[in-house]
Design a protein around this motif. Structure first.
Motif, mmCIF file in Angstrom:
data_model
loop_
_atom_site.group_PDB
_atom_site.id
_atom_site.type_symbol
_atom_site.label_atom_id
_atom_site.label_comp_id
_atom_site.label_asym_id
_atom_site.label_seq_id
_atom_site.Cartn_x
_atom_site.Cartn_y
_atom_site.Cartn_z
ATOM 1 N N PRO A 61 34.797 -34.610 45.130
ATOM 2 C CA PRO A 61 35.229 -33.337 45.716
ATOM 3 C C PRO A 61 34.999 -33.335 47.221
ATOM 4 O O PRO A 61 34.228 -34.140 47.748
ATOM 5 C CB PRO A 61 34.350 -32.300 45.022
ATOM 6 N N THR A 62 35.676 -32.453 47.891
ATOM 7 C CA THR A 62 35.497 -32.252 49.317
ATOM 8 C C THR A 62 35.540 -30.757 49.578
ATOM 9 O O THR A 62 35.837 -29.984 48.670
ATOM 10 C CB THR A 62 36.565 -33.026 50.134
ATOM 11 N N ASP A 63 35.273 -30.353 50.791
ATOM 12 C CA ASP A 63 35.242 -28.919 51.083
ATOM 13 C C ASP A 63 36.625 -28.350 51.355
ATOM 14 O O ASP A 63 36.975 -27.279 50.863
ATOM 15 C CB ASP A 63 34.287 -28.605 52.236
ATOM 16 N N VAL A 64 37.432 -29.058 52.134
ATOM 17 C CA VAL A 64 38.738 -28.547 52.522
ATOM 18 C C VAL A 64 39.734 -29.696 52.626
ATOM 19 O O VAL A 64 39.388 -30.784 53.082
ATOM 20 C CB VAL A 64 38.664 -27.763 53.860
ATOM 21 N N LEU A 65 40.936 -29.441 52.168
ATOM 22 C CA LEU A 65 42.054 -30.366 52.340
ATOM 23 C C LEU A 65 43.185 -29.604 53.011
ATOM 24 O O LEU A 65 43.384 -28.415 52.746
ATOM 25 C CB LEU A 65 42.555 -30.895 50.993
ATOM 26 N N HIS A 74 65.194 -21.683 58.563
ATOM 27 C CA HIS A 74 65.816 -20.414 58.944
ATOM 28 C C HIS A 74 65.592 -19.403 57.823
ATOM 29 O O HIS A 74 66.016 -19.627 56.689
ATOM 30 C CB HIS A 74 67.315 -20.600 59.203
ATOM 31 N N ASP A 75 64.926 -18.307 58.142
ATOM 32 C CA ASP A 75 64.670 -17.241 57.174
ATOM 33 C C ASP A 75 65.890 -16.320 57.146
ATOM 34 O O ASP A 75 66.157 -15.607 58.118
ATOM 35 C CB ASP A 75 63.410 -16.473 57.576
ATOM 36 N N GLU A 76 66.631 -16.361 56.064
ATOM 37 C CA GLU A 76 67.854 -15.565 55.933
ATOM 38 C C GLU A 76 67.574 -14.068 56.021
ATOM 39 O O GLU A 76 68.378 -13.313 56.556
ATOM 40 C CB GLU A 76 68.554 -15.884 54.611
ATOM 41 N N THR A 77 66.432 -13.622 55.501
ATOM 42 C CA THR A 77 66.104 -12.195 55.488
ATOM 43 C C THR A 77 65.870 -11.659 56.896
ATOM 44 O O THR A 77 66.421 -10.631 57.285
ATOM 45 C CB THR A 77 64.846 -11.942 54.627
ATOM 46 N N SER A 78 65.059 -12.376 57.673
ATOM 47 C CA SER A 78 64.723 -11.895 59.018
ATOM 48 C C SER A 78 65.665 -12.443 60.081
ATOM 49 O O SER A 78 65.696 -11.929 61.200
ATOM 50 C CB SER A 78 63.288 -12.286 59.366
ATOM 51 N N GLY A 79 66.369 -13.522 59.755
ATOM 52 C CA GLY A 79 67.252 -14.144 60.728
ATOM 53 C C GLY A 79 66.528 -14.997 61.747
ATOM 54 O O GLY A 79 67.129 -15.457 62.712
ATOM 55 N N GLU A 80 65.251 -15.236 61.548
ATOM 56 C CA GLU A 80 64.478 -16.009 62.526
ATOM 57 C C GLU A 80 64.185 -17.417 62.037
ATOM 58 O O GLU A 80 64.227 -17.689 60.843
ATOM 59 C CB GLU A 80 63.173 -15.283 62.871
ATOM 60 N N THR A 81 63.889 -18.287 62.973
ATOM 61 C CA THR A 81 63.428 -19.624 62.642
ATOM 62 C C THR A 81 61.923 -19.557 62.481
ATOM 63 O O THR A 81 61.216 -19.030 63.342
ATOM 64 C CB THR A 81 63.787 -20.628 63.747
ATOM 65 N N ARG A 82 61.444 -20.071 61.345
ATOM 66 C CA ARG A 82 60.022 -20.035 61.034
ATOM 67 C C ARG A 82 59.512 -21.457 60.899
ATOM 68 O O ARG A 82 60.279 -22.396 60.696
ATOM 69 C CB ARG A 82 59.778 -19.239 59.760
ATOM 70 N N PHE A 83 58.191 -21.593 61.007
ATOM 71 C CA PHE A 83 57.532 -22.887 60.900
ATOM 72 C C PHE A 83 56.700 -22.899 59.624
ATOM 73 O O PHE A 83 55.749 -22.122 59.484
ATOM 74 C CB PHE A 83 56.643 -23.131 62.117
ATOM 75 N N LEU A 84 57.078 -23.745 58.681
ATOM 76 C CA LEU A 84 56.329 -23.913 57.440
ATOM 77 C C LEU A 84 55.253 -24.959 57.716
ATOM 78 O O LEU A 84 55.511 -26.161 57.674
ATOM 79 C CB LEU A 84 57.270 -24.348 56.321
ATOM 80 N N SER A 85 54.053 -24.481 58.052
ATOM 81 C CA SER A 85 52.997 -25.382 58.525
ATOM 82 C C SER A 85 52.368 -26.199 57.411
ATOM 83 O O SER A 85 52.070 -27.369 57.602
ATOM 84 C CB SER A 85 51.923 -24.600 59.272
ATOM 85 N N GLY A 86 52.118 -25.597 56.253
ATOM 86 C CA GLY A 86 51.530 -26.346 55.154
ATOM 87 C C GLY A 86 50.526 -25.539 54.363
ATOM 88 O O GLY A 86 50.527 -24.310 54.384
ATOM 89 N N ASP A 87 49.644 -26.276 53.684
ATOM 90 C CA ASP A 87 48.697 -25.682 52.741
ATOM 91 C C ASP A 87 47.268 -26.088 53.089
ATOM 92 O O ASP A 87 47.016 -27.236 53.466
ATOM 93 C CB ASP A 87 48.987 -26.167 51.317
ATOM 94 N N ILE A 88 46.361 -25.135 52.898
ATOM 95 C CA ILE A 88 44.929 -25.381 53.045
ATOM 96 C C ILE A 88 44.300 -25.125 51.684
ATOM 97 O O ILE A 88 44.517 -24.075 51.082
ATOM 98 C CB ILE A 88 44.300 -24.448 54.097
ATOM 99 N N ILE A 89 43.518 -26.093 51.201
ATOM 100 C CA ILE A 89 42.840 -25.981 49.914
ATOM 101 C C ILE A 89 41.336 -25.952 50.200
ATOM 102 O O ILE A 89 40.824 -26.829 50.885
ATOM 103 C CB ILE A 89 43.139 -27.190 48.985
ATOM 104 N N VAL A 90 40.643 -24.941 49.659
ATOM 105 C CA VAL A 90 39.199 -24.791 49.889
ATOM 106 C C VAL A 90 38.474 -24.735 48.557
ATOM 107 O O VAL A 90 38.799 -23.897 47.710
ATOM 108 C CB VAL A 90 38.889 -23.506 50.693
ATOM 109 N N SER A 91 37.490 -25.612 48.381
ATOM 110 C CA SER A 91 36.638 -25.558 47.199
ATOM 111 C C SER A 91 35.520 -24.552 47.447
ATOM 112 O O SER A 91 34.695 -24.737 48.353
ATOM 113 C CB SER A 91 36.028 -26.924 46.899
#
Length: 152
Positions: A61-65, A74-91
């Motif tokens: 195990p580790t503390d964070v991944l 492109h977010d169709e609802t807001s019409g803006e370009t968004r940045f999908l940065s990723g996921d943080i996993i915390v034990s």
């Protein structure tokens, strides 16, 4: 505007998770990030261990991944370009162990892990866990700057 999705796997979703959302938004503001989407998953040691083994070939195990995506969309609802940065996993189990080992509050350790994960999603990395690493220096600087109301 930044957006955060918080969930849990193999542990109950902590009652204090809305405060995590607020804290992450403060960290992203401090880093001058905008239109970021990221997720945080809280879990136990068994779950994070399985991810650590699967993606890093480390059977413990580790503390964070952090899983950096780094994709614009492109977010169709807001019409803006968004940045999908990723996921943080915390034990949450390792968070508790770290807090005891380093003699800090669980709240401080949680904040440290969240900042750490965000910096990885922003493309930063470190070779060691020594405090002289630029990423870890920035992590501690942000932790100090944003100290205040406790998450839990």
């Amino acid at each position: 505007m930044n957006r955060v999705d918080i969930s849990a796997e193999e542990v109950p979703l902590p009652a204090w998770s809305p405060m995590v959302n607020d804290y992450i938004l403060k960290v992203l503001d401090r880093l001058e990030k905008d239109a970021w989407d990221l997720s945080v998953l809280f879990c136990n040691n068994a779950y994070i261990r399985s991810l650590n083994e699967r993606f890093r070939n480390i059977d413990e195990p580790t503390d964070v991944l952090s899983f950096e995506l780094g994709t614009n969309y492109h977010d169709e609802t807001s019409g803006e370009t968004r940045f999908l940065s990723g996921d943080i996993i915390v034990s949450l189990e390792t968070l508790e162990e770290n807090a005891e080992y380093f003699k800090v509050s669980r709240d401080e350790e949680l904040r440290r892990l969240l900042i750490h994960g965000i910096l990885h999603l922003d493309g930063m990395d470190h070779q060691t866990n020594e405090g002289v690493e630029p990423m870890l220096k920035l992590q501690e600087q942000i932790l100090t700057e944003l100290s205040g109301e406790a998450i839990f």
